[in-house]
Write an enzyme that holds these catalytic residues in place. Structure first.
Site, PDB file in Angstrom:
ATOM      1  N   HIS A 130      49.297  36.971  33.603  1.00 40.73           N
ATOM      2  CA  HIS A 130      49.849  38.310  33.362  1.00 40.73           C
ATOM      3  C   HIS A 130      48.909  39.040  32.410  1.00 40.73           C
ATOM      4  O   HIS A 130      48.225  38.434  31.598  1.00 40.73           O
ATOM      5  CB  HIS A 130      51.241  38.152  32.734  1.00 40.73           C
ATOM      6  CG  HIS A 130      52.028  39.409  32.579  1.00 40.73           C
ATOM      7  ND1 HIS A 130      51.768  40.331  31.589  1.00 40.73           N
ATOM      8  CD2 HIS A 130      53.085  39.893  33.280  1.00 40.73           C
ATOM      9  CE1 HIS A 130      52.639  41.320  31.686  1.00 40.73           C
ATOM     10  NE2 HIS A 130      53.452  41.088  32.704  1.00 40.73           N
ATOM     11  N   ASP A 207      51.995  30.784  28.076  1.00 39.07           N
ATOM     12  CA  ASP A 207      52.942  31.859  28.368  1.00 39.07           C
ATOM     13  C   ASP A 207      54.112  31.239  29.120  1.00 39.07           C
ATOM     14  O   ASP A 207      53.990  30.867  30.290  1.00 39.07           O
ATOM     15  CB  ASP A 207      52.245  32.936  29.208  1.00 39.07           C
ATOM     16  CG  ASP A 207      53.188  34.035  29.668  1.00 39.07           C
ATOM     17  OD1 ASP A 207      54.412  33.936  29.441  1.00 39.07           O
ATOM     18  OD2 ASP A 207      52.694  35.000  30.297  1.00 39.07           O
ATOM     19  N   GLN A 210      58.084  32.863  32.430  1.00 40.82           N
ATOM     20  CA  GLN A 210      58.715  32.576  33.715  1.00 40.82           C
ATOM     21  C   GLN A 210      59.223  31.144  33.813  1.00 40.82           C
ATOM     22  O   GLN A 210      59.814  30.761  34.818  1.00 40.82           O
ATOM     23  CB  GLN A 210      57.723  32.849  34.846  1.00 40.82           C
ATOM     24  CG  GLN A 210      57.228  34.279  34.925  1.00 40.82           C
ATOM     25  CD  GLN A 210      58.329  35.275  35.255  1.00 40.82           C
ATOM     26  OE1 GLN A 210      59.355  34.925  35.855  1.00 40.82           O
ATOM     27  NE2 GLN A 210      58.132  36.521  34.874  1.00 40.82           N
ATOM     28  N   LYS A 233      64.302  37.844  30.178  1.00 40.76           N
ATOM     29  CA  LYS A 233      64.168  37.162  31.461  1.00 40.76           C
ATOM     30  C   LYS A 233      65.117  35.964  31.568  1.00 40.76           C
ATOM     31  O   LYS A 233      65.315  35.428  32.664  1.00 40.76           O
ATOM     32  CB  LYS A 233      62.716  36.710  31.680  1.00 40.76           C
ATOM     33  CG  LYS A 233      61.725  37.869  31.748  1.00 40.76           C
ATOM     34  CD  LYS A 233      60.317  37.391  32.016  1.00 40.76           C
ATOM     35  CE  LYS A 233      59.302  38.518  31.877  1.00 40.76           C
ATOM     36  NZ  LYS A 233      59.482  39.594  32.854  1.00 40.76           N
ATOM     37  N   CYS A 371      51.491  43.412  36.948  1.00 43.36           N
ATOM     38  CA  CYS A 371      50.690  43.183  35.745  1.00 43.36           C
ATOM     39  C   CYS A 371      49.753  41.998  35.943  1.00 43.36           C
ATOM     40  O   CYS A 371      49.593  41.147  35.049  1.00 43.36           O
ATOM     41  CB  CYS A 371      51.579  42.968  34.516  1.00 43.36           C
ATOM     42  SG  CYS A 371      52.523  44.429  34.047  1.00 43.36           S
TER      43      CYS A 371
END
Length: 413
Positions: A130, A207, A210, A233, A371
């Site tokens: 991202h 990261d 997700q 999220k 993104c």
């Protein structure tokens, strides 16, 4: 850490779906089919009520008052930190509460990387990152003279691990990698990747945006140096998230922002900063939001993250099969281990037009570059549509999604 509840086949998913008020609405006269959870997750009533209760009964600033409301607000806010720490299996005093992954990665970039990197050093990122895990490193590289190297993906959308490990040469000081790709759904073997980086004394930033909403997490076992998440999220409010960091990094890093609550003492001759994580939490935080995020952790843990993952994998398998049987559909990403995300295009339709036409059928999917411009460039397309599933989705909604695509294809013929 035990986030398991009842076995997934014993869970009443229809009842759980009833916890989400927005899923009962219609769009353009059609029942809403929400397939954009990779963008933001929907909120259960329990989270909404936790935020409402704070504003109705406890609203006060944290750490600034000895009166009852101030104490209640502080206790609830720090309680949310403890809940999130348990959810991630980390220590609460190593967890910086912030607005989300973008802020968290920028915190690492400016407080850890900027003071340390110099000309000749290198940062490794992956093709599937991202922008939030690319642009901060570019900004740091420009200011320090460091360079950026890119780890590529194979034809399935998996990281080319042999090429990645070949990039981890002595000048590399930092490796930034997504746990789960927001476009392809690829689940990266971050534990193995971090082990290889650690052997080479390379600091790792993962990261987890997700990953946190969709699978059991044991951040301590991953072995990274930094792990970032976004609360909205994972069924929590917007403007919430966290950075976990090893204690030695937090102690050595200077504050990113200055102001209230990140200090012990301020004099014109100099300031003594607070201990981590508080020295990175300047100003009034999103108190209600974090209380809501704590409620979201409770909610997800009660269902069981292993159950959530199994439910979403079943939806992914079903939806992939239905799309594969639909003429004119191209799917991007067939990773060996994949989260419930499908990026796709329909022959003859631009992604934005396709998403607009699907919306008219009540089906909400994301369209655009997500993104992830470098990933779009890899596939030679300007944009894709993305259907992303959560445990509150149903197999009937997948059928409605496929029917909507068939209707759009008829319009295009």
């Amino acid at each position: 850490m035990n986030q398991a509840a009842a076995p997934t086949d014993a869970i009443d998913w229809a009842r759980i779906r009833e916890d989400f008020p927005v899923l009962r609405r219609e769009v353009h006269g059609k029942p809403l089919v929400y397939l954009d959870s990779a963008n933001t997750g929907q909120k259960p009533a329990q989270v909404i009520e936790a935020v409402d209760d704070f504003f109705r009964h406890h609203n006060a600033n944290v750490s600034r008052a000895v009166h009852a409301l101030g104490t209640e607000a502080t206790d609830a806010y720090e309680g949310a930190r403890r809940k999130l720490a348990k959810f991630l299996n980390v220590r609460g005093d190593e967890l910086v509460l912030c607005s989300g992954t973008t802020f968290a990665i920028n915190l690492v970039a400016y407080s850890w990387a900027l003071p340390r990197l110099q000309p000749g050093d290198a940062i490794v990122v992956t093709r599937m990152e991202h922008h939030a895990n690319i642009v901060p490193w570019q900004l740091v590289a420009e200011r320090t003279g460091a360079t950026i190297k890119v780890a590529e993906i194979d034809e399935r959308g998996d990281l080319d691990l042999e090429q990645l490990y070949g990039l981890l040469t002595p000048e590399v000081k930092l490796l930034a990698v997504a746990h789960v790709s927001n476009v392809l759904g690829t689940v990266n073997p971050v534990r193995d990747i971090c082990r290889q980086a650690r052997k080479r004394r390379i600091v790792t930033v993962v990261d987890g945006s997700q990953a946190a909403p969709h699978r059991p997490l044991d951040v301590a076992a991953i072995g990274c140096d930094f792990y970032a998440i976004t609360g909205h999220k994972m069924a929590g409010p917007t403007g919430t998230g966290a950075l976990w960091a090893r204690r030695e990094h937090l102690d050595a890093m200077p504050p990113f922002l200055g102001g209230g609550e990140m200090i012990k003492q301020v004099r014109f001759e100099g300031t003594v900063f607070n201990d981590a994580p508080h020295k990175f939490e300047a100003g009034t935080p999103n108190i209600a939001g974090f209380i809501g995020l704590g409620a979201a952790c409770d909610y997800l843990s009660a269902i069981g993250m292993d159950n959530i993952e199994a439910r979403e994998q079943a939806l992914l398998e079903y939806a992939t099969g239905r799309l594969d049987a639909t003429e004119g559909v191209r799917i991007f990403g067939r990773a060996r281990e994949k989260a419930a995300v499908i990026s796709f295009l329909v022959e003859g339709a631009h992604a934005h037009d396709l998403a607009t036409l699907l919306d008219l059928e009540g089906v909400a999917v994301r369209s655009g570059h997500h993104c992830a411009h470098p990933l779009m460039q890899h596939y030679g397309v300007p944009a894709t549509c993305r259907a992303s599933f959560a445990f509150y989705n149903t197999f009937e909604e997948v059928d409605a999604f496929i029917a909507a695509i068939a209707k759009v294809r008829q319009l295009l013929l």
